[in-house]
Design a protein around this motif. Structure first.
Motif, mmCIF file in Angstrom:
data_model
loop_
_atom_site.group_PDB
_atom_site.id
_atom_site.type_symbol
_atom_site.label_atom_id
_atom_site.label_comp_id
_atom_site.label_asym_id
_atom_site.label_seq_id
_atom_site.Cartn_x
_atom_site.Cartn_y
_atom_site.Cartn_z
ATOM 1 N N UNK A 85 3.648 -1.656 10.457
ATOM 2 C CA UNK A 85 4.204 -1.832 11.391
ATOM 3 C C UNK A 85 3.884 -0.498 13.005
ATOM 4 N N UNK A 86 4.309 -0.713 13.965
ATOM 5 C CA UNK A 86 3.800 0.340 14.965
ATOM 6 C C UNK A 86 4.552 1.442 14.566
ATOM 7 N N UNK A 87 3.565 3.052 15.153
ATOM 8 C CA UNK A 87 4.485 4.270 14.635
ATOM 9 C C UNK A 87 6.423 3.836 14.609
ATOM 10 N N UNK A 88 6.692 3.439 16.660
ATOM 11 C CA UNK A 88 8.227 3.671 16.472
ATOM 12 C C UNK A 88 8.708 2.636 15.989
ATOM 13 N N UNK A 89 8.327 2.334 14.657
ATOM 14 C CA UNK A 89 8.952 1.074 13.490
ATOM 15 C C UNK A 89 8.997 1.671 12.153
ATOM 16 N N UNK A 90 7.973 3.068 12.453
ATOM 17 C CA UNK A 90 8.469 3.949 10.388
ATOM 18 C C UNK A 90 6.845 3.414 10.513
ATOM 19 N N UNK A 91 5.886 2.672 10.385
ATOM 20 C CA UNK A 91 5.137 1.856 10.027
ATOM 21 C C UNK A 91 3.253 3.209 10.834
ATOM 22 N N UNK A 92 2.700 3.467 10.389
ATOM 23 C CA UNK A 92 1.216 3.519 10.810
ATOM 24 C C UNK A 92 0.023 3.485 12.124
ATOM 25 N N UNK A 150 0.682 -1.236 0.248
ATOM 26 C CA UNK A 150 -0.439 -0.802 -0.246
ATOM 27 C C UNK A 150 1.236 1.346 -0.336
ATOM 28 N N UNK A 151 1.718 1.313 0.828
ATOM 29 C CA UNK A 151 2.386 2.581 1.231
ATOM 30 C C UNK A 151 2.686 2.646 2.263
ATOM 31 N N UNK A 152 4.473 2.623 2.750
ATOM 32 C CA UNK A 152 5.137 3.353 3.706
ATOM 33 C C UNK A 152 5.188 1.420 4.064
ATOM 34 N N UNK A 153 4.933 1.175 5.007
ATOM 35 C CA UNK A 153 5.136 -0.307 6.284
ATOM 36 C C UNK A 153 3.740 -0.886 5.816
ATOM 37 N N UNK A 154 2.674 -0.708 4.539
ATOM 38 C CA UNK A 154 1.728 -1.518 4.733
ATOM 39 C C UNK A 154 1.264 -2.380 4.113
ATOM 40 N N UNK A 155 1.196 -3.242 4.126
ATOM 41 C CA UNK A 155 0.355 -4.079 2.912
ATOM 42 C C UNK A 155 -0.801 -5.107 2.802
#
Length: 191
Positions: free
Chosen positions: A67-74, A35-40
């Motif tokens: 991923x959690x926000x602390x690991x660059x996700x949303x 999707x975007x960033x860390x999302x799939x």
């Protein structure tokens, strides 16, 4: 019926696989879109048994990860690391209930608490000596039974560790083949 397991159907399945070993060959699959960033978002595909599509399984399931926000996700979905733990927990539940049923052990309760540790130095290429994968997975089992002793439950737990397909997958090397597909067809690494 013991532990929600149809023991007669289980016996028939064992007999069918014994008679036709090809039935033991099962293939699961998912199709994933980033999707975007860390999302799939992944969707299950056909289940194969003995190299044939299992026509009785028509449902498709969606699995999303982030991923959690602390690991660059949303932090909008479970992380891939949590899915690994879920896969192991799900397989342990199946393996516990099935093996217990074959032994006549009734489970009144089964709770699993799982944790895994990652060292991000491997993922971030900060230390080549650190592997990017999990460092350890810990599973705490709380099993209760009205007709089994603590010793029987301990033996069951040990047997589950030997028979769980997902535990075996995590504990032993598995060949993972990754191939880049392009519009031109199969991409091969430079010679």
């Amino acid at each position: 019926m013991i532990n929600g397991v149809d023991t007669e159907a289980l016996r028939r399945t064992v007999d069918a696989v014994r008679e036709k070993p090809g039935l033991a060959q099962v293939t699961f699959g998912v199709r994933s879109e980033w999707d975007q960033g860390c999302r799939q978002r992944a969707t299950t595909t056909d289940l194969l048994q003995d190299n044939r599509v299992v026509t009785g399984r028509t449902a498709r399931y969606v699995l999303e990860s982030d991923e959690p926000t602390a690991l660059l996700g949303t932090d909008s979905a479970a992380s891939p690391g949590e899915y690994v733990l879920q896969a192991l927990a799900g397989c342990y539940a199946v393996t516990f209930s099935t093996i217990a049923a074959t032994r006549g052990i009734e489970l009144s309760s089964l709770r699993l608490e799982l944790q895994t540790d990652f060292d991000l130095q491997g993922f971030l290429a900060l230390d080549e000596a650190v592997r990017p994968g999990a460092q350890e997975i810990r599973v705490h089992v709380r099993a209760e039974s009205p007709n089994a002793t603590t010793e029987q439950l301990q033996e069951l737990t040990e047997h589950v560790q030997k028979r769980s397909p997902i535990r075996d997958t995590l504990a032993n090397p598995v060949t993972v083949t990754t191939i880049l597909l392009t519009d031109e067809g199969l991409s091969h690494p430079p010679a």
